[in-house]
Design an enzyme around this catalytic site. Structure first.
Site, PDB file in Angstrom:
ATOM      1  N   HIS A 279      -4.163  -3.087  -2.209  1.00  0.00           N
ATOM      2  CA  HIS A 279      -4.584  -1.712  -1.941  1.00  0.00           C
ATOM      3  C   HIS A 279      -6.105  -1.585  -2.037  1.00  0.00           C
ATOM      4  O   HIS A 279      -6.775  -2.365  -2.723  1.00  0.00           O
ATOM      5  CB  HIS A 279      -3.909  -0.742  -2.908  1.00  0.00           C
TER       6      HIS A 279
ATOM      7  N   GLU B  76       2.599  -2.683  -9.777  1.00  0.00           N
ATOM      8  CA  GLU B  76       1.656  -3.415 -10.616  1.00  0.00           C
ATOM      9  C   GLU B  76       2.238  -3.569 -12.019  1.00  0.00           C
ATOM     10  O   GLU B  76       3.110  -2.805 -12.443  1.00  0.00           O
ATOM     11  CB  GLU B  76       0.325  -2.660 -10.670  1.00  0.00           C
TER      12      GLU B  76
END
Length: 207
Positions: free
Chosen positions: A19, A103
């Site tokens: 990202h 994550e």
């Protein structure tokens, strides 16, 4: 002999995009699973990676329809994926979410910088420094080894060419498994937000 991560599965063709930048990335804050949005630079990085991917596919005679598109469900990864797909000339929303690609969580440490934690919990920061891969942050955090076990469950399902948008920690353990790297190297791998990683025919490269 130095221990290395087990090679659980070796997909034939996997493209990974991290990202784009967030304000917490810029400030060095432990982001984990907090849903922090892309900042202006992060949106630009995501847009550029879409164009970069489009050029890569065109240069190699590939079409987007060949690929499965999958992203972590956090906002910053969804925004990145949608910008990447738009840059490739695709409908932004036509991709899958996968919870396993979130994550690693830093537990009670999320939102803090290491400098702040060194003031409040110096003994824990020192333990992390000595073995970052195995260290489990307090308050329900995950170690890189715990994340590796989670990502391994996803990696064995990759049975077709795939474009994945996820996180820095995810990329580190994924690359560690693909390349058979030692754990002490995995947690220190650089994961740029303005490039794309391609794993194809058992070889990896950034472009």
């Amino acid at each position: 002999m130095t221990a290395t991560l087990p090679r659980i599965h070796n997909p034939a063709f996997l493209i990974f995009v991290r990202h784009g930048q967030t304000d917490w990335n810029r400030e060095g804050r432990m982001q984990g699973q907090k849903d922090i949005p892309l900042n202006p630079l992060g949106r630009l990085q995501a847009d550029d990676n879409g164009l970069r991917l489009s050029e890569y596919l065109s240069r190699n005679g590939l079409t987007p329809e060949t690929f499965d598109f999958v992203a972590s469900p956090l906002g910053r990864t969804r925004d990145t994926m949608e910008r990447v797909r738009k840059g490739m000339g695709l409908a932004p929303s036509e991709y899958r979410h996968e919870d396993l690609l979130k994550e690693l969580t830093f537990g009670a440490w999320e939102g803090h910088t290491l400098e702040e934690l060194a003031m409040s919990h110096p003994e824990l920061v020192e333990l992390r420094r000595k073995d970052k891969y195995q260290f489990v942050p307090p308050g329900g955090g995950e170690s890189y080894e715990m994340l590796r076990q989670r990502i391994a469950k996803w990696l064995v399902t990759v049975d077709k060419p795939t474009i994945c948008v996820a996180h820095g920690g995810v990329m580190r353990v994924m690359r560690g498994m693909l390349e058979g790297l030692p754990p002490e190297m995995v947690s220190k791998l650089d994961v740029p937000q303005d490039r794309v990683f391609v794993w194809k025919d058992s070889k990896g490269d950034w472009f």
